[in-house]
Design a protein around this motif. Structure first.
Motif, short mmCIF file in Angstrom:
data_model
loop_
_atom_site.label_atom_id
_atom_site.label_comp_id
_atom_site.label_asym_id
_atom_site.label_seq_id
_atom_site.Cartn_x
_atom_site.Cartn_y
_atom_site.Cartn_z
N LEU A 112 -5.77 -3.14 2.82
CA LEU A 112 -5.92 -3.11 1.20
C LEU A 112 -5.83 -1.93 0.50
O LEU A 112 -6.82 -1.80 0.04
CB LEU A 112 -6.20 -4.16 0.53
CG LEU A 112 -5.20 -5.23 -0.72
CD1 LEU A 112 -3.73 -4.88 -0.91
CD2 LEU A 112 -6.33 -5.89 -1.24
N MET A 113 -4.88 -1.36 0.11
CA MET A 113 -5.24 -0.11 -1.20
C MET A 113 -4.94 -0.30 -2.32
O MET A 113 -3.31 -1.82 -3.02
CB MET A 113 -3.94 1.01 -0.64
CG MET A 113 -4.29 1.69 -1.63
SD MET A 113 -3.05 3.12 -0.91
CE MET A 113 -1.29 2.99 -1.34
N HIS A 115 -4.60 0.76 -6.00
CA HIS A 115 -4.62 2.56 -6.21
C HIS A 115 -3.22 2.16 -8.28
O HIS A 115 -3.36 0.98 -8.45
CB HIS A 115 -3.65 3.18 -5.79
CG HIS A 115 -2.47 2.98 -5.15
ND1 HIS A 115 -1.59 3.51 -5.38
CD2 HIS A 115 -2.09 1.91 -4.92
CE1 HIS A 115 0.28 3.46 -5.87
NE2 HIS A 115 -0.05 2.60 -4.80
N VAL A 123 -9.41 1.56 -0.70
CA VAL A 123 -8.84 1.38 0.27
C VAL A 123 -10.11 -0.04 0.89
O VAL A 123 -10.67 0.63 1.54
CB VAL A 123 -8.04 1.98 1.19
CG1 VAL A 123 -7.63 1.89 2.71
CG2 VAL A 123 -7.20 3.42 0.70
N GLU A 195 2.58 -5.64 -3.16
CA GLU A 195 3.36 -5.16 -2.52
C GLU A 195 2.81 -5.89 -0.92
O GLU A 195 1.71 -5.71 -0.05
CB GLU A 195 3.27 -3.79 -2.00
CG GLU A 195 4.85 -2.98 -1.22
CD GLU A 195 4.55 -1.90 -1.03
OE1 GLU A 195 5.67 -1.39 -2.21
OE2 GLU A 195 4.03 -0.74 -0.08
N LYS A 201 9.28 -4.63 2.50
CA LYS A 201 7.97 -4.58 1.70
C LYS A 201 8.54 -5.23 0.29
O LYS A 201 8.44 -4.64 -0.80
CB LYS A 201 7.90 -2.79 1.29
CG LYS A 201 8.09 -2.13 2.85
CD LYS A 201 6.49 -2.03 3.29
CE LYS A 201 6.54 -1.03 4.14
NZ LYS A 201 7.03 -1.29 5.41
N HIS A 203 8.00 -6.87 -2.81
CA HIS A 203 6.96 -6.47 -3.51
C HIS A 203 7.63 -7.04 -5.38
O HIS A 203 8.69 -7.31 -5.15
CB HIS A 203 6.65 -4.52 -3.93
CG HIS A 203 7.83 -4.79 -4.44
ND1 HIS A 203 9.67 -4.03 -3.98
CD2 HIS A 203 9.00 -4.63 -5.57
CE1 HIS A 203 10.24 -3.28 -4.44
NE2 HIS A 203 10.22 -3.28 -5.51
N ARG A 251 -0.78 -5.81 1.19
CA ARG A 251 -1.63 -4.55 1.60
C ARG A 251 -1.60 -3.44 0.70
O ARG A 251 -1.83 -2.21 0.75
CB ARG A 251 -0.26 -3.78 2.58
CG ARG A 251 1.23 -3.73 2.01
CD ARG A 251 2.44 -2.65 3.14
NE ARG A 251 1.74 -1.77 3.41
CZ ARG A 251 2.25 -0.13 2.90
NH1 ARG A 251 2.71 -0.21 1.94
NH2 ARG A 251 1.93 0.73 3.57
N ARG A 252 -0.29 -3.94 -0.30
CA ARG A 252 -0.88 -2.89 -1.78
C ARG A 252 -0.57 -3.13 -2.96
O ARG A 252 -0.06 -4.66 -3.40
CB ARG A 252 0.24 -1.62 -1.43
CG ARG A 252 -0.21 -0.24 -2.30
CD ARG A 252 1.02 1.02 -1.99
NE ARG A 252 2.04 0.50 -1.89
CZ ARG A 252 3.24 0.67 -3.32
NH1 ARG A 252 2.70 1.24 -4.22
NH2 ARG A 252 4.15 0.28 -3.65
N MET A 254 -0.88 -2.11 -7.39
CA MET A 254 -1.12 -0.87 -8.20
C MET A 254 -0.95 -1.30 -9.41
O MET A 254 0.23 -2.04 -9.81
CB MET A 254 0.87 -0.11 -7.67
CG MET A 254 0.96 0.68 -8.54
SD MET A 254 2.27 2.19 -7.89
CE MET A 254 3.65 1.49 -9.06
#
Length: 409
Positions: A112-113, A115, A123, A195, A201, A203, A251-252, A254
């Protein structure tokens, strides 16, 4: 000496109601009794050995209802609400909605990022997330397309058809606010874009205030790991917000100053109004209820005592009241609410009822602790016009025929 416990006023009222129903219930059961008692013969052989993973009885046949699609990977399944007891949906019967199929993810390789507008981009492995302070909370998740057929003449013939894109589980994981504090969010950030790791993907954009409140990065469901169809090994649980925003296979994350304005929050999951404008970011799933017994596809076998039961929920908070009408909305009675009542979760309601054998229509109406009252279909149309497709929480009616068959209205 053991002190005698004093009965509370609510317990006294419930006991009196139970005793007053005793004669009616007893009479109904006596009338239905067979002339000769049937006693099942005791087994003469040992039963089978226990399985490594428990299965339900072969006599229980409830299953999810799938939607036919040219591309099965983009389909959905509906929970059989009419078959459930209590408020928790079995993990294997939780509704599903997929946009690109179910990915197979090795948790040891998943990351899992976090950012974007943060001071310390992160991460994290799944194991690292599991070392952080955890919470377990009961919440429902509902697709904003749940009950969309109720806008049209294609009204759901059963509770599963009309309301089955909603389920309730105990979710375990880490509050998203903890992860955001670890990353250090910049003052300019007002949105978070989440996301998933599926092929499209998937999101969605979340307002940062909600992210700091009660959102969970979940890895557990009903006491075990989240099922692959529910986002294994990580998913967002965004209490009270429409199902699509509870991003699976997370996974992400932002941090951003503005929303992504992606497909799922522009051309989809918006509400077109009569004047051509659209409601966007209408996240919250409003108060809603449905009678599950008796409901469409079922049949009352006899006149006399029956229990009306169902489910109510609200994305705003706690269900405070459920009213039931047994005469097509002419009069209403308060149903009993099963305790404990959780915030943003299913609440089970019940009402004892004596059916006289005449044709009638039964309805339920929920009110949450903000004072919001579940509307009629006419009230929703007056507010939004005839173009809406999502976010239908109108009152659901069931017709009981003189023959006992229950159908939608």
């Amino acid at each position: 000496m053991r002190q005698k416990r004093t009965e509370s006023p609510s317990e006294t009222a419930s006991r009196r109601k139970f005793l007053s129903l005793g004669a009616a219930v007893g009479g109904a059961l006596t009338a239905c009794a067979e002339p000769q008692e049937v006693v099942e013969e005791a087994p003469k052989r040992l039963g089978r050995a226990p399985d490594k993973y428990g299965e339900r009885s072969p006599f229980e046949r409830s299953s999810r209802l799938g939607r036919a699609s040219k591309n099965p990977e983009t389909g959905s399944t509906r929970s059989p609400l009419q078959d459930f007891h209590g408020i928790i949906t079995p993990s294997s019967l939780h509704f599903e909605r997929h946009h690109a199929g179910v990915p197979e993810i090795d948790p040891a390789k998943h990351r899992l990022m976090i950012h974007g507008m943060v001071k310390r981009p992160l991460v994290l492995t799944v194991d690292e997330i599991k070392t952080l302070p955890s919470v377990s909370r009961v919440h429902f998740i509902e697709c904003s397309g749940n009950s969309r057929g109720e806008w049209t003449d294609r009204k759901g013939p059963t509770a599963q058809h009309s309301h089955g894109l909603a389920s309730c589980s105990e979710w375990t994981g880490v509050l998203l606010s903890i992860l955001l504090d670890e990353a250090g969010v910049n003052p300019e950030a007002h949105w978070l874009i989440a996301e998933g790791a599926d092929a499209c993907k998937m999101h969605r954009s979340l307002p940062l205030d909600k992210c700091r409140d009660d959102v969970i990065v979940a890895y557990g469901q009903n006491g075990e790991a989240i099922r692959p169809e529910q986002g294994y090994p990580l998913r967002l649980v965004v209490p009270g917000f429409e199902g699509n925003i509870n991003v699976k296979w997370l996974r992400r994350l932002m941090l951003s100053g503005q929303p992504a304005m992606g497909r799922e929050e522009t051309s989809k999951y918006t509400d077109l109004l009569a004047d051509g404008k659209a409601r966007q970011f209408s996240f919250t799933m409003e108060a809603k209820s449905v009678i599950t017994r008796p409901s469409g596809g079922q049949k009352l076998a006899r006149e006399g005592f029956h229990e009306i039961a169902g489910l109510a929920w609200s994305g705003r908070g706690v269900i405070e009241r459920v009213e039931v009408s047994t005469d097509d909305g002419n009069t209403w009675q308060d149903a009993e609410l099963q305790e404990p009542r959780h915030r943003i979760a299913f609440t089970r309601f019940r009402l004892p009822w004596t059916w006289d054998g005449a044709e009638t229509v039964i309805l339920s109406r929920a009110t949450d602790d903000t004072g919001y009252v579940q509307p009629t279909e006419q009230a929703l149309i007056a507010a939004r016009g005839h173009n809406s497709d999502y976010h239908n929480n109108c009152i659901k009616a069931w017709k009981i025929g003189a023959d006992g068959n229950v159908t939608h209205v």
